[in-house]
Design a protein around this motif. Sequence first.
Motif, mmCIF file in Angstrom:
data_model
loop_
_atom_site.group_PDB
_atom_site.id
_atom_site.type_symbol
_atom_site.label_atom_id
_atom_site.label_comp_id
_atom_site.label_asym_id
_atom_site.label_seq_id
_atom_site.Cartn_x
_atom_site.Cartn_y
_atom_site.Cartn_z
ATOM 1 N N VAL A 194 -11.928 37.340 2.466
ATOM 2 C CA VAL A 194 -12.801 36.347 1.889
ATOM 3 C C VAL A 194 -11.755 35.382 1.514
ATOM 4 O O VAL A 194 -10.665 35.468 1.038
ATOM 5 C CB VAL A 194 -13.575 37.053 0.853
ATOM 6 N N ALA A 195 -12.259 34.081 1.803
ATOM 7 C CA ALA A 195 -11.418 32.710 1.912
ATOM 8 C C ALA A 195 -11.251 32.778 0.087
ATOM 9 O O ALA A 195 -12.242 32.953 -0.599
ATOM 10 C CB ALA A 195 -12.132 31.594 2.445
ATOM 11 N N LEU A 196 -10.143 32.295 -0.155
ATOM 12 C CA LEU A 196 -9.880 31.527 -1.479
ATOM 13 C C LEU A 196 -11.097 30.733 -1.879
ATOM 14 O O LEU A 196 -11.598 30.563 -3.160
ATOM 15 C CB LEU A 196 -8.780 31.146 -2.012
ATOM 16 N N GLU A 197 -11.486 29.426 -1.025
ATOM 17 C CA GLU A 197 -12.264 28.779 -1.296
ATOM 18 C C GLU A 197 -13.976 29.320 -1.826
ATOM 19 O O GLU A 197 -14.448 28.841 -2.635
ATOM 20 C CB GLU A 197 -12.529 27.732 -0.298
ATOM 21 N N ILE A 213 -13.838 40.346 10.101
ATOM 22 C CA ILE A 213 -14.947 39.733 9.502
ATOM 23 C C ILE A 213 -14.251 38.854 8.453
ATOM 24 O O ILE A 213 -13.475 39.128 7.607
ATOM 25 C CB ILE A 213 -15.943 40.486 8.679
ATOM 26 N N GLU A 214 -14.533 37.472 8.767
ATOM 27 C CA GLU A 214 -14.327 36.430 7.731
ATOM 28 C C GLU A 214 -15.277 35.906 7.005
ATOM 29 O O GLU A 214 -16.333 35.341 7.351
ATOM 30 C CB GLU A 214 -13.479 35.305 8.523
ATOM 31 N N LEU A 215 -15.075 35.823 5.478
ATOM 32 C CA LEU A 215 -16.274 35.269 4.789
ATOM 33 C C LEU A 215 -15.993 33.883 4.118
ATOM 34 O O LEU A 215 -14.708 33.749 3.355
ATOM 35 C CB LEU A 215 -16.374 36.131 3.783
ATOM 36 N N THR A 216 -16.567 33.032 4.306
ATOM 37 C CA THR A 216 -16.371 31.464 3.769
ATOM 38 C C THR A 216 -17.377 31.417 2.656
ATOM 39 O O THR A 216 -18.492 32.263 2.478
ATOM 40 C CB THR A 216 -16.398 30.679 4.817
ATOM 41 N N SER A 217 -17.537 30.381 2.149
ATOM 42 C CA SER A 217 -18.463 29.785 1.094
ATOM 43 C C SER A 217 -19.919 29.885 1.798
ATOM 44 O O SER A 217 -20.636 30.112 1.177
ATOM 45 C CB SER A 217 -17.947 28.525 0.723
#
Length: 90
Positions: free
Chosen positions: A32-35, A79-83
């Motif tokens: 999960v991205a910090l943004e 799996i990459e999670l963004t805003s």
Amino acid sequence: MDAAAAAPRILANHRGVAFDLVRAIGSVECVVALEALEAYFWLEPGASDARTLKCFGDGYQRITAIAARKALAHPAATIELTSSDFARGR
């Protein structure tokens, strides 16, 4: 958090938190991205690693639910999670 999963960890580049999504068919590494944590989980910019992991832990159920849905829709090794994954209506 699931005891069988590895502990969440800050990425070396400090751009996200990595964690394992444990499912019946095996585990998938997720990030999960910090943004996303800043935009949807009240993480302040420049927060310490300890604060980042606390924020991740506080949002763990929501984060893993979205990761599980994304893994079902788009199976992948990571799996990459963004805003955009947390935006309403998704």
